[in-house]
Design a protein around this motif. Structure first.
Motif, mmCIF file in Angstrom:
data_model
loop_
_atom_site.group_PDB
_atom_site.id
_atom_site.type_symbol
_atom_site.label_atom_id
_atom_site.label_comp_id
_atom_site.label_asym_id
_atom_site.label_seq_id
_atom_site.Cartn_x
_atom_site.Cartn_y
_atom_site.Cartn_z
ATOM 1 N N VAL A 1 8.947 4.247 5.651
ATOM 2 C CA VAL A 1 8.451 3.910 4.330
ATOM 3 C C VAL A 1 9.627 3.739 3.408
ATOM 4 O O VAL A 1 10.687 4.433 3.355
ATOM 5 N N VAL A 2 9.790 2.276 2.997
ATOM 6 C CA VAL A 2 10.862 1.919 2.037
ATOM 7 C C VAL A 2 10.223 1.429 0.836
ATOM 8 O O VAL A 2 9.504 0.545 0.682
ATOM 9 N N TRP A 3 10.463 2.458 -0.232
ATOM 10 C CA TRP A 3 10.092 2.165 -1.343
ATOM 11 C C TRP A 3 10.380 1.072 -2.261
ATOM 12 O O TRP A 3 11.347 0.861 -2.350
ATOM 13 N N PHE A 4 9.349 0.201 -2.602
ATOM 14 C CA PHE A 4 9.671 -1.013 -3.093
ATOM 15 C C PHE A 4 10.451 -1.958 -2.323
ATOM 16 O O PHE A 4 11.267 -3.140 -2.851
ATOM 17 N N GLY A 5 10.569 -1.822 -0.962
ATOM 18 C CA GLY A 5 11.442 -2.800 -0.283
ATOM 19 C C GLY A 5 12.890 -2.434 -0.427
ATOM 20 O O GLY A 5 13.733 -3.017 0.331
ATOM 21 N N VAL A 6 13.260 -1.276 -1.314
ATOM 22 C CA VAL A 6 14.610 -0.986 -1.374
ATOM 23 C C VAL A 6 15.190 0.296 -1.089
ATOM 24 O O VAL A 6 16.261 0.547 -0.521
ATOM 25 N N LEU A 7 14.494 1.174 -1.217
ATOM 26 C CA LEU A 7 14.689 2.722 -1.027
ATOM 27 C C LEU A 7 14.065 3.215 0.060
ATOM 28 O O LEU A 7 12.951 3.540 0.067
ATOM 29 N N PRO A 8 14.821 3.515 1.293
ATOM 30 C CA PRO A 8 14.288 3.872 2.360
ATOM 31 C C PRO A 8 14.131 5.475 2.213
ATOM 32 O O PRO A 8 14.964 6.171 1.986
ATOM 33 N N LEU A 9 12.769 5.903 2.493
ATOM 34 C CA LEU A 9 12.500 7.163 2.461
ATOM 35 C C LEU A 9 12.772 7.990 3.515
ATOM 36 O O LEU A 9 12.183 7.279 4.872
ATOM 37 N N PRO A 10 12.939 9.118 3.773
ATOM 38 C CA PRO A 10 13.237 9.780 5.130
ATOM 39 C C PRO A 10 11.859 10.038 5.694
ATOM 40 O O PRO A 10 10.792 10.131 5.322
ATOM 41 N N ASP A 11 11.828 9.873 7.222
ATOM 42 C CA ASP A 11 10.973 10.040 8.253
ATOM 43 C C ASP A 11 10.637 11.612 8.009
ATOM 44 O O ASP A 11 11.552 12.407 8.169
ATOM 45 N N LEU A 12 9.369 12.004 8.036
ATOM 46 C CA LEU A 12 8.891 13.272 7.638
ATOM 47 C C LEU A 12 8.577 14.056 8.974
ATOM 48 O O LEU A 12 8.711 15.301 9.235
ATOM 49 N N VAL A 13 8.338 13.215 10.222
ATOM 50 C CA VAL A 13 8.040 13.825 11.508
ATOM 51 C C VAL A 13 8.870 12.767 12.645
ATOM 52 O O VAL A 13 8.947 11.647 12.139
ATOM 53 N N ALA A 14 8.961 13.238 13.543
ATOM 54 C CA ALA A 14 9.692 12.072 14.658
ATOM 55 C C ALA A 14 8.348 11.397 15.134
ATOM 56 O O ALA A 14 7.105 11.659 15.009
ATOM 57 N N HIS B 1 0.708 -1.052 -0.064
ATOM 58 C CA HIS B 1 -0.029 0.047 0.056
ATOM 59 C C HIS B 1 0.881 1.274 -0.003
ATOM 60 O O HIS B 1 0.683 2.261 -0.511
ATOM 61 N N LYS B 2 1.946 1.368 1.007
ATOM 62 C CA LYS B 2 2.767 2.468 0.742
ATOM 63 C C LYS B 2 3.667 2.478 -0.416
ATOM 64 O O LYS B 2 3.956 3.577 -0.935
ATOM 65 N N TRP B 3 3.996 1.545 -0.958
ATOM 66 C CA TRP B 3 4.635 1.698 -2.271
ATOM 67 C C TRP B 3 3.817 2.271 -3.457
ATOM 68 O O TRP B 3 4.219 2.920 -4.098
ATOM 69 N N ALA B 4 2.568 1.618 -3.340
ATOM 70 C CA ALA B 4 1.754 2.021 -4.445
ATOM 71 C C ALA B 4 1.481 3.765 -4.100
ATOM 72 O O ALA B 4 1.254 4.434 -5.208
ATOM 73 N N GLY B 5 1.192 4.019 -2.892
ATOM 74 C CA GLY B 5 1.011 5.392 -2.698
ATOM 75 C C GLY B 5 2.181 6.213 -2.977
ATOM 76 O O GLY B 5 1.777 7.358 -3.673
ATOM 77 N N VAL B 6 3.156 5.907 -2.871
ATOM 78 C CA VAL B 6 4.227 6.988 -2.872
ATOM 79 C C VAL B 6 4.507 6.796 -4.494
ATOM 80 O O VAL B 6 4.774 8.017 -5.322
ATOM 81 N N THR B 7 4.289 5.655 -5.264
ATOM 82 C CA THR B 7 4.393 5.582 -6.801
ATOM 83 C C THR B 7 3.123 6.617 -7.363
ATOM 84 O O THR B 7 3.475 7.188 -8.269
ATOM 85 N N LEU B 8 2.003 6.466 -6.763
ATOM 86 C CA LEU B 8 1.085 7.499 -7.051
ATOM 87 C C LEU B 8 1.412 8.976 -6.845
ATOM 88 O O LEU B 8 1.113 9.620 -7.940
ATOM 89 N N LEU B 9 1.915 9.256 -6.000
ATOM 90 C CA LEU B 9 2.559 10.592 -5.466
ATOM 91 C C LEU B 9 3.386 10.940 -6.819
ATOM 92 O O LEU B 9 3.229 12.207 -7.267
ATOM 93 N N VAL B 10 4.351 10.317 -7.064
ATOM 94 C CA VAL B 10 5.203 10.534 -8.164
ATOM 95 C C VAL B 10 4.351 10.579 -9.580
ATOM 96 O O VAL B 10 4.628 11.797 -10.258
ATOM 97 N N LEU B 11 3.539 9.799 -9.679
ATOM 98 C CA LEU B 11 2.789 10.130 -10.660
ATOM 99 C C LEU B 11 1.764 11.384 -10.931
ATOM 100 O O LEU B 11 1.759 11.909 -12.207
ATOM 101 N N ILE B 12 1.410 11.503 -9.919
ATOM 102 C CA ILE B 12 0.401 12.614 -9.695
ATOM 103 C C ILE B 12 1.247 13.932 -9.817
ATOM 104 O O ILE B 12 0.799 14.946 -10.381
#
Length: 179
Positions: A113-126, A46-57
């Motif tokens: 959030v680790v995009w596609f289980g490969v790319l760790p994305l930074p935490d946006l808040v503590a 779900h998170k991978w798809a959400g980040v992918t959709l964010l990029v597409l949007i």
């Protein structure tokens, strides 16, 4: 006068539409599952798809800002035109806010959030349980708001096609001829 959206805009529109249906259905399905490795896997997807959709949007929005949309029919009054434009910008705003709220929620709940289980994305808040709960409510509310907005968007397109009998819907159909 521009009579159709570009092929890129049409492709991104329908790709995002299918993606939104899938990610919404997955989110709705997984929320009440008992905690298990399968549920955690679905959350990751779900998170991978959400980040992918964010990029597409973001790509779709950049394309839209750099390419004029087809003109609305002259039969549409000024209030209806304003409502159509407002509805489109509401959709864009929600489609940006929803994955960002999910990413913020994951960060606040302490799940990176680790995009596609490969790319760790930074935490946006503590990590913050109270903020995580608020962001979960926000994420769910934004999703249901998007669902209502999409139903309105589809309803308006169908109204143009079947009642007004104008070319608005054909502007975004992949296989429609020149309008």
């Amino acid at each position: 006068m521009n009579q159709r959206y570009t092929g890129t805009a049409i492709f991104l529109h329908w790709l995002i539409a299918v993606g939104l249906i899938g990610v919404f259905a997955l989110g709705f399905y997984m929320q009440d599952l008992p905690l298990s490795p399968d549920k955690l896997k679905l959350y990751s997807w779900h998170k991978w798809a959400g980040v992918t959709l964010l990029v597409l949007i973001v790509a779709r929005l950049a394309w839209r800002l750099s390419h004029r949309a087809p003109e609305l029919p002259l039969t549409m009054g000024p209030i209806t035109r304003m409502a159509a434009h407002a509805g489109h910008w509401l959709l864009y705003g929600l489609m940006l806010a929803i994955p960002l709220s999910g990413w913020l929620m994951s960060s606040a709940q302490g799940f990176q959030v680790v995009w596609f289980g490969v790319l760790p994305l930074p935490d946006l808040v503590a990590k913050d349980a109270a903020l995580g709960a608020l962001l979960k409510t926000t994420h769910v509310t934004l999703n249901y708001t998007l669902l209502v907005a999409v139903i309105g968007h589809v309803g308006a397109a169908l109204q143009h096609h079947f009642i007004q009998k104008d070319a608005v819907l054909s502007h975004m159909l992949p296989f429609a001829g020149k309008a």
